[in-house]
Motif scaffolding. Structure first.
Motif, mmCIF file in Angstrom:
data_model
loop_
_atom_site.group_PDB
_atom_site.id
_atom_site.type_symbol
_atom_site.label_atom_id
_atom_site.label_comp_id
_atom_site.label_asym_id
_atom_site.label_seq_id
_atom_site.Cartn_x
_atom_site.Cartn_y
_atom_site.Cartn_z
ATOM 1 N N GLN B 70 0.824 -1.219 0.000
ATOM 2 C CA GLN B 70 0.000 0.000 0.000
ATOM 3 C C GLN B 70 0.853 1.262 0.000
ATOM 4 O O GLN B 70 0.380 2.360 -0.292
ATOM 5 N N ARG B 71 2.110 1.112 0.340
ATOM 6 C CA ARG B 71 2.978 2.254 0.574
ATOM 7 C C ARG B 71 3.013 3.247 -0.598
ATOM 8 O O ARG B 71 2.788 4.445 -0.398
ATOM 9 N N GLN B 72 3.311 2.731 -1.816
ATOM 10 C CA GLN B 72 3.466 3.640 -2.958
ATOM 11 C C GLN B 72 2.198 4.444 -3.185
ATOM 12 O O GLN B 72 2.249 5.639 -3.467
ATOM 13 N N GLN B 73 1.046 3.761 -3.053
ATOM 14 C CA GLN B 73 -0.216 4.464 -3.303
ATOM 15 C C GLN B 73 -0.447 5.586 -2.294
ATOM 16 O O GLN B 73 -0.896 6.673 -2.638
ATOM 17 N N ILE B 74 -0.096 5.308 -1.036
ATOM 18 C CA ILE B 74 -0.283 6.347 -0.014
ATOM 19 C C ILE B 74 0.650 7.516 -0.295
ATOM 20 O O ILE B 74 0.263 8.685 -0.236
ATOM 21 N N GLU B 75 1.895 7.181 -0.649
ATOM 22 C CA GLU B 75 2.882 8.220 -0.923
ATOM 23 C C GLU B 75 2.443 9.135 -2.050
ATOM 24 O O GLU B 75 2.769 10.324 -2.071
ATOM 25 N N ALA B 76 1.668 8.559 -2.980
ATOM 26 C CA ALA B 76 1.291 9.326 -4.166
ATOM 27 C C ALA B 76 0.138 10.307 -3.909
ATOM 28 O O ALA B 76 -0.149 11.158 -4.744
ATOM 29 N N VAL B 77 -0.512 10.182 -2.756
ATOM 30 C CA VAL B 77 -1.639 11.092 -2.476
ATOM 31 C C VAL B 77 -1.107 12.510 -2.288
ATOM 32 O O VAL B 77 -0.160 12.729 -1.536
ATOM 33 N N PRO B 78 -1.687 13.485 -2.990
ATOM 34 C CA PRO B 78 -1.192 14.866 -2.872
ATOM 35 C C PRO B 78 -1.311 15.356 -1.435
ATOM 36 O O PRO B 78 -2.312 15.091 -0.770
ATOM 37 N N GLY B 79 -0.271 16.039 -0.969
ATOM 38 C CA GLY B 79 -0.298 16.573 0.394
ATOM 39 C C GLY B 79 0.415 15.679 1.394
ATOM 40 O O GLY B 79 0.669 16.093 2.519
ATOM 41 N N VAL B 80 0.728 14.451 0.996
ATOM 42 C CA VAL B 80 1.448 13.543 1.899
ATOM 43 C C VAL B 80 2.938 13.894 1.862
ATOM 44 O O VAL B 80 3.530 14.023 0.802
ATOM 45 N N ALA B 81 3.533 14.057 3.063
ATOM 46 C CA ALA B 81 4.942 14.447 3.126
ATOM 47 C C ALA B 81 5.853 13.267 3.364
ATOM 48 O O ALA B 81 7.015 13.274 2.962
ATOM 49 N N GLY B 82 5.352 12.231 4.018
ATOM 50 C CA GLY B 82 6.200 11.078 4.299
ATOM 51 C C GLY B 82 5.363 9.929 4.817
ATOM 52 O O GLY B 82 4.268 10.135 5.345
ATOM 53 N N VAL B 83 5.862 8.698 4.617
ATOM 54 C CA VAL B 83 5.125 7.527 5.080
ATOM 55 C C VAL B 83 6.082 6.619 5.839
ATOM 56 O O VAL B 83 7.198 6.373 5.380
ATOM 57 N N ALA B 84 5.639 6.157 7.021
ATOM 58 C CA ALA B 84 6.418 5.166 7.770
ATOM 59 C C ALA B 84 5.446 4.132 8.280
ATOM 60 O O ALA B 84 4.231 4.289 8.152
ATOM 61 N N HIS B 85 5.975 3.052 8.820
ATOM 62 C CA HIS B 85 5.067 2.046 9.368
ATOM 63 C C HIS B 85 5.627 1.477 10.664
ATOM 64 O O HIS B 85 6.814 1.654 10.986
ATOM 65 N N ALA B 86 4.777 0.822 11.407
ATOM 66 C CA ALA B 86 5.191 0.124 12.620
ATOM 67 C C ALA B 86 4.270 -1.075 12.778
ATOM 68 O O ALA B 86 3.267 -1.190 12.059
#
Ligand SMILES: Nc1ncnc2c1ncn2[C@@H]1O[C@H](COP(=O)(O)OP(=O)(O)OP(=O)(O)O)[C@@H](O)[C@H]1O
Ligand SMILES: [Mg+2]
Lengths: 226, 382
Positions: B70-86
């Motif tokens: 899911q990471r790439q899709q979330i990253e591609a949303v406009p306004g998203v600055a960074g994605v991490a997970h735990a």
């Protein structure tokens, strides 16, 4: 004239009933006098004394005491006036049970601007005048009736009022103790120039006064009129 | 205040009764301090939540995993600055009560998205080099007396390590992290997601939740909706919330603490109101002749009213101060359980305010009675 009552009436309303306790009463008392007020129970002695002391207001007529029309004063002004001008002594002493003799005597001085040290000193002086300087730390419950009444007199004196009103001050005391208290009042009148109005049932007590007034059914009995 | 000796003597005229009332109020305020402290501790987590972040979990439940794809899709949303997970690891050290919030992460992403976490750069490098490296919160480090270089086991209540078949995962401590803006978050640890994902016996290729930082906090609602839209009708539907909402709904799992606390305290103070009010009323009733004498001596109606109010204020404030002081002393003992060290000042302040309200509420009627008292009637016992 330190006390002057003109056409004073006092009525109480209980439910629908109105009773007139004092009827169009006139009275004058000179500065430095010592008056004994006598009369049967229910004749209105306490009611009259309360009017003179500014504890209550007349329904009609005018009450002038120590130069003030006290029937016209508001509640707070009347309270201030009492603090400065009148000392009260009651039959059952009415001391604060949790305060020492000293604390009781200092109580009226809380209303003055005196410092704590001044208040203590004045209270000690007043206790000395009534002969109880050595009992200053005692609570009322640790004192005899006569001693408690002396504390009450010291409390009445401490703010140096010109007028003392006493409602049966010896009513609860034995003959000997009563005579001591009456002697003390006489001294206060003679040597300290206090004007005293005293209600009493006791003819012997009345003899300590300079003159006697008799009340009956809400009026002063003629022959005693000043 | 020259009236103090008088008030003090008045307060203690019936010692047993005053002590009894005082104790009841002390206990009520002790309870108030403790419960509000716990409540505030939980609330602190909510308040400290970052408005710049979204937490994306599975729509089904908090513990359901999400695919790493899911990471790439979330990253591609406009306004998203960074994605991490735990991910949940469910770790404890030696004994179940020694719970440690240990999470497998990709450390660079994580620090990018959660910059409040402070780790020395060389320790970050050490973690990346050592596959079984572990970075431990300063608080946990101190609690167990660990040092960098120690090799320690963490027992996972969820995951088995397929290389040795046990749930005791061994880690090398390579660094310490701090969380200066909220020290209660220093009870945790980070380790490499790479090791975790490879060594676990199931669930490979999934993460527990996404942490998404956004450029403009005003857009958090739209972005959250957009992310959820991406995975609508897929096998892994998501639920995106601001970090604050997430913390709140996480706490809801334990029940509505705020409500429980308020309900208990409401009941306690309601009872107290009657108890103290009754004491004050009784005390005034007994003193009618004394109050009449005060008025005779020249104390005005207003002054007598104030004296009665001051007496109830004195009682309530002394008792509240004692109760809150006790709470302040006892509260730090709960540190291990709730992670907050000091009773928040705001709890003490609101306790003081409640004491004043209690005094006014319980002293009000007696004061009114004292004010209305007519001298000649009271003296004659009418
Ligand atoms: N507040 C009041 N309401 C109704 N009646 C009252 C009130 N105060 C006084 N009275 C009535 O007025 C009358 C005079 O009362 P007061 O207390 O002045 O008498 P007294 O001469 O002092 O009697 P005692 O010698 O018994 O003290 C009594 O009949 C009393 O019942
Ligand atoms: Mg009488």
């Amino acid at each position: 004239m330190i006390v002057s009552l003109k056409k004073v009436a006092k009525r109480y309303t209980r439910g629908k009933e109105t009773v007139e306790v004092l009827h169009s009463l006139d009275l004058g008392i000179e500065q430095g006098d010592f008056v004994a007020l006598m009369g049967p129970s229910g004749s209105g002695k306490t009611t009259l004394l309360n009017l003179i002391g500014g504890l209550d207001r007349p329904s009609e007529g005018e009450v002038v005491v120590a130069g003030e029309h006290i029937d016209r004063l508001s509640g707070a002004a009347l309270a201030r006036w009492r603090a400065r001008n009148v000392g009260f002594v009651f039959q059952f002493y009415n001391l604060m049970p949790m305060l020492s003799a000293q604390g009781n005597v200092e109580l009226p001085l809380l209303l003055t601007k005196l410092s704590a040290a001044q208040r203590r000193k004045n209270a000690q002086t007043a206790l000395t005048v009534v002969g109880l300087a050595d009992r200053a730390r005692h609570k009322p419950s640790e004192l005899s009736g006569g001693q408690q009444q002396r504390v009450a007199i010291a409390r009445a004196l401490v703010a140096d009022p010109t007028l003392l009103v006493c409602d049966e001050p010896t009513g609860d005391l034995d003959r000997k103790t009563a005579d001591e208290i009456l002697g003390l009042l006489q001294t206060l009148n003679r040597d300290y120039g206090k004007t005293i109005v005293m209600v009493t049932h006791d003819p012997k007590a009345a003899e300590f006064a300079k003159r006697q007034l008799h009340m009956d059914k809400g009026t002063l009995v003629p022959g005693n009129m000043p | 205040m020259k009236y103090f000796p008088f008030l003090w003597a008045t307060l203690w005229r019936k010692k047993a009764r005053t002590i009894f009332t005082l104790l009841s109020i002390v206990i009520a305020f002790l309870l108030f301090g403790m419960l509000q402290g716990v409540n505030a501790a939980f609330q602190l987590g909510v308040d400290n939540a970052n408005v710049n972040r979204l937490i994306v979990t599975s729509r089904i439940s908090l513990t359901e995993a999400l695919p790493i794809s899911q990471r790439q899709q979330i990253e591609a949303v406009p306004g998203v600055a960074g994605v991490a997970h735990a991910s949940w690891f469910g770790a404890y050290y030696q004994e179940q009560k020694n719970f440690i919030f240990a999470a497998p992460v990709e450390i660079d992403d994580y620090l990018h998205v959660v910059p409040e976490v402070k780790i020395a750069p060389e320790q970050v490098a050490a973690l990346k080099q050592n596959r079984s490296g572990l970075i431990v919160g300063a608080e946990t480090m101190k609690k167990y007396g660990w040092k960098i270089g120690d090799r320690i086991p963490l027992h996972s209540t969820i995951w088995v390590n397929k290389y040795d078949g046990t749930s005791d995962w061994k880690f090398d401590i390579v660094g310490v992290y701090e969380f200066p803006s909220d020290r209660s978050q220093e009870n945790g640890a980070f380790f490499n997601y790479a090791l975790f994902d490879e060594a676990r016996t199931f669930g490979a290729g999934t993460v527990g939740w996404w942490i998404v930082s956004i450029k403009d906090p005003n857009q958090s609602a739209q972005i959250a909706a957009q992310i959820d839209k991406l995975f609508e009708n897929s096998q892994d539907e998501t639920k995106s919330q601001s970090e604050k909402e997430f913390t709140q709904s996480f706490l809801k799992q334990f029940g509505d603490i705020n409500f429980i606390v308020k309900a208990i305290l409401g009941a306690v103070f309601f009872t107290l109101l009657f108890l103290t009010g009754n004491t004050m009323m009784q005390s005034v009733r007994e003193r009618i002749p004394e109050l009449a004498v005060l008025k005779t001596l020249g104390f005005s109606d207003g002054k007598v009213t104030l004296l009665v109010l001051a007496e109830s204020l004195l009682l309530c404030l002394i008792a509240a101060a004692l109760g809150l002081l006790l709470a302040d002393l006892i509260f730090p003992l709960l540190k291990d359980t709730i992670g907050v060290v000091k009773l928040p000042t705001r709890v003490l302040v609101s306790g003081g305010l409640i004491a004043v309200l209690l005094a006014l509420a319980t002293g009000g009627l007696p004061a009114l009675r004292a004010q209305r008292l007519v001298i000649v009637d009271a003296l004659a016992g009418r």
